[in-house]
Design a protein around this motif. Structure first.
Motif, short mmCIF file in Angstrom:
data_model
loop_
_atom_site.label_atom_id
_atom_site.label_comp_id
_atom_site.label_asym_id
_atom_site.label_seq_id
_atom_site.Cartn_x
_atom_site.Cartn_y
_atom_site.Cartn_z
N THR A 1 8.27 -0.53 9.60
CA THR A 1 8.16 -0.53 8.14
C THR A 1 7.48 0.74 7.65
O THR A 1 7.93 1.38 6.68
CB THR A 1 7.37 -1.76 7.67
N MET A 2 6.38 1.13 8.30
CA MET A 2 5.66 2.35 7.92
C MET A 2 6.54 3.58 8.09
O MET A 2 6.59 4.46 7.23
CB MET A 2 4.39 2.49 8.75
N ALA B 1 9.43 3.71 5.37
CA ALA B 1 8.92 4.08 4.05
C ALA B 1 8.52 5.55 4.01
O ALA B 1 8.74 6.24 3.00
CB ALA B 1 7.73 3.19 3.69
N GLU C 1 2.64 8.28 2.01
CA GLU C 1 3.31 6.97 2.00
C GLU C 1 2.95 6.17 3.25
O GLU C 1 2.78 4.95 3.17
CB GLU C 1 4.82 7.16 1.90
N ALA C 2 2.84 6.85 4.39
CA ALA C 2 2.43 6.14 5.61
C ALA C 2 1.02 5.57 5.44
O ALA C 2 0.75 4.44 5.85
CB ALA C 2 2.49 7.08 6.81
N ARG D 1 -0.33 4.73 2.63
CA ARG D 1 -0.21 3.63 1.68
C ARG D 1 0.26 2.36 2.39
O ARG D 1 -0.32 1.28 2.20
CB ARG D 1 0.78 4.00 0.58
N GLN D 2 1.30 2.49 3.21
CA GLN D 2 1.81 1.33 3.93
C GLN D 2 0.76 0.77 4.89
O GLN D 2 0.63 -0.45 5.03
CB GLN D 2 3.08 1.70 4.70
N ILE E 1 -1.72 -1.23 2.99
CA ILE E 1 -1.17 -2.51 2.55
C ILE E 1 -1.06 -3.50 3.71
O ILE E 1 -1.38 -4.69 3.57
CB ILE E 1 0.22 -2.30 1.90
N LEU E 2 -0.65 -3.01 4.88
CA LEU E 2 -0.21 -3.91 5.95
C LEU E 2 -1.25 -4.21 7.02
O LEU E 2 -1.09 -5.20 7.75
CB LEU E 2 1.03 -3.31 6.64
N LYS F 1 -0.89 -9.01 1.04
CA LYS F 1 0.09 -7.93 0.99
C LYS F 1 0.56 -7.68 -0.43
O LYS F 1 0.68 -6.53 -0.88
CB LYS F 1 1.29 -8.27 1.87
N ASP G 1 -0.11 -4.26 -2.40
CA ASP G 1 1.08 -3.53 -2.83
C ASP G 1 1.00 -3.23 -4.33
O ASP G 1 1.33 -2.12 -4.77
CB ASP G 1 2.32 -4.36 -2.51
#
Length: 437
Positions: free
Chosen positions: A80-81, A84, A127-128, A130-131, A134-135, A209, A213
């Motif tokens: 997912t990371m 994205a 973005e990585a 950010r993910q 979040i995760l 999550k 997010d």
């Protein structure tokens, strides 16, 4: 509270104006193509992760299968990371397209989607991050629940087997089957407890999550507006913008559920033609409101603008560089300004910066030109005015309940209108009139 209805109405106005919707459709299709191609180009990374997953699963099988769910969760998070991150630069470029439309009132070339390509790694790393933000906690919860569930099932099965062996209820013809029966009963009880634990963990992980997010919802738009920010600055700024608006953002996203279903039912056609342009234009307006000021849209460091590509192209061998023909000098235009003609600011002049929005109204928290509370015909956020340097004209948007009038005609609510210099705006009534200089 987020003014969701007003943003949606204004977004529809942008879609209807000057053929903007066709440009948005082109941008969405190009973004989808770029995202698909980029994902395919990084397929090798996914192959490597599949190999790692096979190794993890083999190790989990050796340990009795308890770690298989754990490694599956970790693998899902990593993919997912990565997914994205590799499309993040194009998402930033798409954001710049919509922010440019909001700032200038007119569409730009879809090549804006390429503006983030020179800084691919920088935007991808943000973005990585950010993910990961979040995760990581939901992943830790699910991983711990998966591990605990496997242990519980194994322990319950073992305890059940021991108790069954000690009992005399399963002795047949001299053989004791109590261990097998007890183990089966123990596993059944363990599975029930494991399912309860996994269910509770899944609900907790989903809530966390969704919250995180929404907390980091603005990252893509901040990068599009201020591409020079570091990852720490972007994440911190997003948390500041969304603080106190998490529930509003959740309801806002939920309000597009019907459109998402319609897009799915039409095989994605409605998504390209209307839903995605409508959703992203509304996002741009929402970002502007949370930001609390006009969109700036800073240049990407290093001058990534494709329109300036000619500066970097060397002339072909044997051919002299082409010199542009001299252009006649253009007469200097006066600086844009708002001049009070009647009312509270009669005779006053407010100079404004090109391409920056100025709000007129009674609320000092929202307006830069503030009218007294006694001006009952003027709303708290009456109208916004921006001088477009590209068009050489003004963009005016009415937000009021009593209207903004030009030559006696009321402007359409929440729809940007292009007006020339010299136009006079009557705010609510003829008691307060402003001229666009």
């Amino acid at each position: 509270m987020i003014n969701r209805v007003a943003h949606k109405d204004l977004a529809k106005g942008y879609l209807r104006q000057n053929g903007n919707q066709s440009g948005m459709v082109g941008a969405e299709i190009l973004y989808s193509v770029l995202a698909t191609i980029t994902n395919g180009a990084f397929a090798g990374a996914f192959v490597a992760l599949v190999i790692y997953r096979l190794i993890f699963n083999a190790l989990g099988a050796v340990l009795g299968g308890a770690l298989v769910p754990l490694f599956t969760v970790v693998f899902t998070v990593i993919t997912t990371m990565l997914t994205a991150a590799i499309i993040a630069p194009f998402a930033v470029g798409r954001g710049r397209y919509y922010l440019h439309l909001r700032k200038n009132g007119s569409r730009t070339s879809v090549t804006k989607l390429f503006e983030g390509y020179d800084y691919f790694l920088e935007f991808a790393s943000v973005e990585a991050r950010r993910q990961f933000s979040i995760l990581w906690l939901p992943t830790a919860i699910l991983a711990a629940a998966s591990l605990a569930s496997g242990i519980i099932v194994a322990v319950c099965g073992g305890v059940g087997g021991l108790l069954g062996s000690a009992s005399g209820y399963y002795n047949f013809y001299g053989y004791n089957y109590g261990g097998y029966a007890g183990a089966a009963q123990g596993v059944a009880v363990g599975v029930i407890f494991a399912l309860l634990i996994l269910g509770a963990a899944a609900i907790a992980a989903a809530i966390i999550k969704i919250y995180r997010d929404l907390q980091l919802w603005a990252v893509e738009w901040i990068l599009a507006d201020h591409p020079g920010m570091t990852a720490d600055q972007v994440l911190h700024y997003s948390r500041q913008l969304t603080k106190g608006h998490i529930w509003d953002l959740f309801v806002y996203k939920l309000s597009f559920l019907g459109w998402r279903i319609l897009s799915w039912l039409t095989g994605g056609i409605m998504g390209f033609v209307f839903v995605e342009p409508y959703y992203n234009m509304t996002n741009a307006l929402l970002y502007e409101e949370l930001k609390g000021g006009a969109i700036e849209l800073e240049a990407i460091p290093g001058n990534s603008n494709l329109q300036d590509l000619s500066r970097r192209v060397k002339p072909m061998d044997g051919y002299p560089p082409v010199k542009p023909a001299p252009q006649p000098a253009q007469p200097a235009q006066p600086e844009p300004a708002l001049r009070g003609v009647a009312g509270m600011y009669a005779g006053s002049v407010f100079k404004i910066k090109p391409d920056q929005t100025v709000v007129l109204g009674r609320d000092p928290k929202q307006a830069q030109i503030v009218f007294s509370q006694g001006a009952d015909k003027i709303s708290r956020r009456h109208c916004s005015v921006m001088f477009s340097s590209r068009l050489g004209q003004y963009q005016v948007v009415d937000h009021s309940s009593n209207g903004t009038f030009v030559s006696g005609s009321r402007l359409q609510l929440n729809v940007p209108v292009t007006l020339p210099r010299g136009t006079q705006l009557a705010l609510g009534s003829n008691d307060n009139i402003i001229r666009l200089e």
